[in-house]
Write an enzyme that holds these catalytic residues in place. Structure first.
Site, PDB file in Angstrom:
ATOM      1  N   THR A 114       6.111  53.186  72.173  1.00  0.00           N
ATOM      2  CA  THR A 114       4.939  53.987  72.551  1.00  0.00           C
ATOM      3  C   THR A 114       4.781  55.217  71.672  1.00  0.00           C
ATOM      4  O   THR A 114       3.673  55.593  71.307  1.00  0.00           O
ATOM      5  CB  THR A 114       5.087  54.411  74.033  1.00  0.00           C
ATOM      6  OG1 THR A 114       5.246  53.229  74.807  1.00  0.00           O
ATOM      7  CG2 THR A 114       3.890  55.174  74.522  1.00  0.00           C
ATOM      8  N   SER A 170      10.139  47.909  71.590  1.00  0.00           N
ATOM      9  CA  SER A 170      11.608  47.846  71.544  1.00  0.00           C
ATOM     10  C   SER A 170      12.177  46.604  72.230  1.00  0.00           C
ATOM     11  O   SER A 170      13.358  46.295  72.063  1.00  0.00           O
ATOM     12  CB  SER A 170      12.239  49.112  72.113  1.00  0.00           C
ATOM     13  OG  SER A 170      12.120  49.165  73.494  1.00  0.00           O
ATOM     14  N   SER A 171      11.356  45.857  72.959  1.00  0.00           N
ATOM     15  CA  SER A 171      11.852  44.579  73.499  1.00  0.00           C
ATOM     16  C   SER A 171      12.123  43.590  72.372  1.00  0.00           C
ATOM     17  O   SER A 171      12.843  42.603  72.567  1.00  0.00           O
ATOM     18  CB  SER A 171      10.841  43.968  74.466  1.00  0.00           C
ATOM     19  OG  SER A 171      10.665  44.836  75.542  1.00  0.00           O
ATOM     20  N   THR A 217      11.243  53.080  74.433  1.00  0.00           N
ATOM     21  CA  THR A 217      12.245  53.508  75.414  1.00  0.00           C
ATOM     22  C   THR A 217      12.987  52.330  76.056  1.00  0.00           C
ATOM     23  O   THR A 217      14.119  52.492  76.504  1.00  0.00           O
ATOM     24  CB  THR A 217      11.586  54.330  76.542  1.00  0.00           C
ATOM     25  OG1 THR A 217      10.535  53.555  77.125  1.00  0.00           O
ATOM     26  CG2 THR A 217      11.031  55.632  76.017  1.00  0.00           C
ATOM     27  N   ASP A 218      12.331  51.149  76.096  1.00  0.00           N
ATOM     28  CA  ASP A 218      12.902  50.053  76.893  1.00  0.00           C
ATOM     29  C   ASP A 218      14.326  49.685  76.477  1.00  0.00           C
ATOM     30  O   ASP A 218      15.177  49.431  77.327  1.00  0.00           O
ATOM     31  CB  ASP A 218      12.001  48.809  76.824  1.00  0.00           C
ATOM     32  CG  ASP A 218      10.672  49.036  77.525  1.00  0.00           C
ATOM     33  OD1 ASP A 218      10.539  50.047  78.242  1.00  0.00           O
ATOM     34  OD2 ASP A 218       9.761  48.194  77.363  1.00  0.00           O
ATOM     35  N   THR A 259      21.146  55.369  79.977  1.00  0.00           N
ATOM     36  CA  THR A 259      20.506  54.214  80.592  1.00  0.00           C
ATOM     37  C   THR A 259      19.060  54.596  80.864  1.00  0.00           C
ATOM     38  O   THR A 259      18.794  55.725  81.284  1.00  0.00           O
ATOM     39  CB  THR A 259      21.212  53.900  81.937  1.00  0.00           C
ATOM     40  OG1 THR A 259      22.550  53.491  81.640  1.00  0.00           O
ATOM     41  CG2 THR A 259      20.527  52.807  82.729  1.00  0.00           C
ATOM     42  N   THR A 288      31.193  47.800  86.922  1.00  0.00           N
ATOM     43  CA  THR A 288      30.607  47.932  88.259  1.00  0.00           C
ATOM     44  C   THR A 288      29.082  47.870  88.226  1.00  0.00           C
ATOM     45  O   THR A 288      28.458  48.316  87.259  1.00  0.00           O
ATOM     46  CB  THR A 288      31.046  49.244  88.953  1.00  0.00           C
ATOM     47  OG1 THR A 288      30.294  49.384  90.167  1.00  0.00           O
ATOM     48  CG2 THR A 288      30.808  50.478  88.104  1.00  0.00           C
ATOM     49  N   GLN A 289      28.496  47.355  89.300  1.00  0.00           N
ATOM     50  CA  GLN A 289      27.032  47.359  89.430  1.00  0.00           C
ATOM     51  C   GLN A 289      26.515  48.761  89.758  1.00  0.00           C
ATOM     52  O   GLN A 289      25.316  49.018  89.649  1.00  0.00           O
ATOM     53  CB  GLN A 289      26.595  46.387  90.539  1.00  0.00           C
ATOM     54  CG  GLN A 289      26.837  44.943  90.161  1.00  0.00           C
ATOM     55  CD  GLN A 289      26.583  43.961  91.296  1.00  0.00           C
ATOM     56  OE1 GLN A 289      25.804  44.223  92.203  1.00  0.00           O
ATOM     57  NE2 GLN A 289      27.237  42.826  91.241  1.00  0.00           N
ATOM     58  N   CYS A 290      27.407  49.651  90.181  1.00  0.00           N
ATOM     59  CA  CYS A 290      26.980  51.028  90.473  1.00  0.00           C
ATOM     60  C   CYS A 290      26.639  51.731  89.163  1.00  0.00           C
ATOM     61  O   CYS A 290      27.285  51.508  88.141  1.00  0.00           O
ATOM     62  CB  CYS A 290      28.098  51.821  91.158  1.00  0.00           C
ATOM     63  SG  CYS A 290      28.539  51.177  92.757  1.00  0.00           S
TER      64      CYS A 290
HETATM   65  N1  ASP Z   1       7.484  48.881  75.731  1.00  0.00           N
HETATM   66  C1  ASP Z   1       7.694  50.144  75.035  1.00  0.00           C
HETATM   67  C2  ASP Z   1       8.895  49.977  74.128  1.00  0.00           C
HETATM   68  O1  ASP Z   1      10.004  50.058  74.574  1.00  0.00           O
HETATM   69  C3  ASP Z   1       7.871  51.244  76.009  1.00  0.00           C
HETATM   70  C4  ASP Z   1       8.085  52.601  75.407  1.00  0.00           C
HETATM   71  O2  ASP Z   1       8.124  52.834  74.241  1.00  0.00           O
HETATM   72  O3  ASP Z   1       8.238  53.538  76.201  1.00  0.00           O
HETATM   73  O4  ASP Z   1       8.726  49.734  72.980  1.00  0.00           O
END
Ligand code: ASP
Length: 348
Positions: free
Chosen positions: A16, A61-62, A92-93, A169, A280-282
């Site tokens: 983004t 970023s995916s 961010t992802d 995270t 851990t899942q925590c």
């Molecule tokens: N889908 C975007 C990414 O991770 C979300 C972002 O940038 O906040 O590339």
């Protein structure tokens, strides 16, 4: 490098923060380098120099994968002596994965690499992009009285906090404070002033040269336990062809159902040379195997404790170690129990 004006390399990978709204169509599209420069033109009046390079194409970023981690790490490695610090613009992802991967792939790092992004693109009302970007650049160029970088490690800056990258995270798809570091305090907090906490910073040996590692092995899997998980599910996952390591996501302080079949299935996997790490899942706190009887079968099955490491750091550490130490399961197991660059808390 000590010079009057710090020089920063800005690397735009996408996400983004690298987008602008097309005024005619209203659609989001990747920004060009001139748009970035206009956007942070305030910096022209500051004592910080910078150059920008952008991935072509820039990606969500995916779509960031190990080969892009290698590309990024290689750019930084090749430009290391030409700059005082690096700022990486990233979606961010999966930012926490990239930050963690870079922390392992660039060994003996002695300069800042600050990753940042934004929840809203550049130029839209209330966007967090400019603040995040300008503060990340300021942090990447910050030096102490001796002229040394204040935070010479891989970090994530978001909203008002600077975190160790391999402790982060993504926790919110909505709020401007999108990241958390549940098991480690922030390295700096940006308010009217930027307050640094150098006692929390990880410093590499300044006499050791930077080393680049780009061999990554992705023969890993995450096996999340849940009440009622079946033997068939577990056994099928553990028999994936070529599987080298399993992150076993357990309950609480590292506990698992006490069924005999689970201990047996895990023992058979570790005896075949598959590495199993207990995570851990925590989100906060650490694995403490042996604290409850329900983790004893994991201990006897040869499962290793992931202590308080994040999922992002554990997966990337495994991928890095399995790639670099190919075939040497014993060394990989030993290094998994050590903190290589501050990614987990190990009692000495
Ligand atoms: N889908 C975007 C990414 O991770 C979300 C972002 O940038 O906040 O590339």
């Amino acid at each position: 490098m000590t010079q009057a004006k710090p020089l920063i390399l800005l690397i735009a990978t996408g996400g983004t923060i690298s987008m602008v709204r097309n005024p005619k169509t209203g659609a989001l599209q990747p920004a060009d380098i001139d748009t970035f420069k206009d956007y942070i033109s305030e910096l022209d009046n500051e004592d910080i120099g910078y150059n920008i390079i952008a991935f072509n194409p820039m990606v969500d970023s995916s779509d960031v994968n190990p080969s892009m981690w290698s590309k990024l790490a290689t750019i930084i490695y090749n430009e290391y002596n030409n700059y005082d610090g690096f700022v990486v613009l990233h979606g961010t992802d999966t930012m926490a994965y990239t930050a963690s991967a870079l922390s392992f792939m660039l060994e003996n790092l002695n300069k800042p690499i600050v990753l940042t992004g934004s929840q809203l693109p550049m130029g839209v009302l209330r966007s967090d992009a400019r603040e995040n970007l300008l503060t990340a650049i300021e942090i990447a160029s910050a030096r102490d009285e001796e002229g040394d970088a204040i935070v010479p490690e891989v970090t994530v800056f978001f909203e008002d906090k600077l975190f160790r990258g391999n402790r982060t995270t993504k926790m919110s798809a909505e709020h401007f404070s999108a990241f958390a570091s549940f098991n480690y305090e922030p390295l700096a907090v940006a308010g009217v002033h930027i307050k640094y906490y150098p006692h929390l910073v990880h410093y590499s040996d300044p006499d050791k040269p930077l080393r680049l590692h780009t061999t990554i092995c992705n023969d890993v899997v995450v096996l999340q336990l849940f009440p009622g998980i079946s033997e068939t599910t577990v056994r099928n996952i553990l028999s994936i062809p070529n599987l080298k390591a399993v992150v076993l996501e357990t309950f609480g302080a590292g506990n698992a159902p006490s069924d005999q079949w689970l201990g047996d299935a895990l023992s058979e996997a570790t005896e075949r040379g598959v590495i199993v790490v207990n995570k851990t899942q925590c989100l906060a706190g650490a694995v403490e195997m042996g604290r409850y009887a329900t983790s004893l079968n994991l201990v006897s099955a040869g499962v290793i404790s992931g202590l308080d490491i994040t999922m992002e750091a554990l997966l990337t550490k495994l991928m890095y170690l399995l790639g670099e130490k190919e075939g040497n399961t014993q060394i990989v197991k030993q290094l998994l129990q050590k903190s290589l660059c501050g990614e987990m808390t190990v009692d000495e």
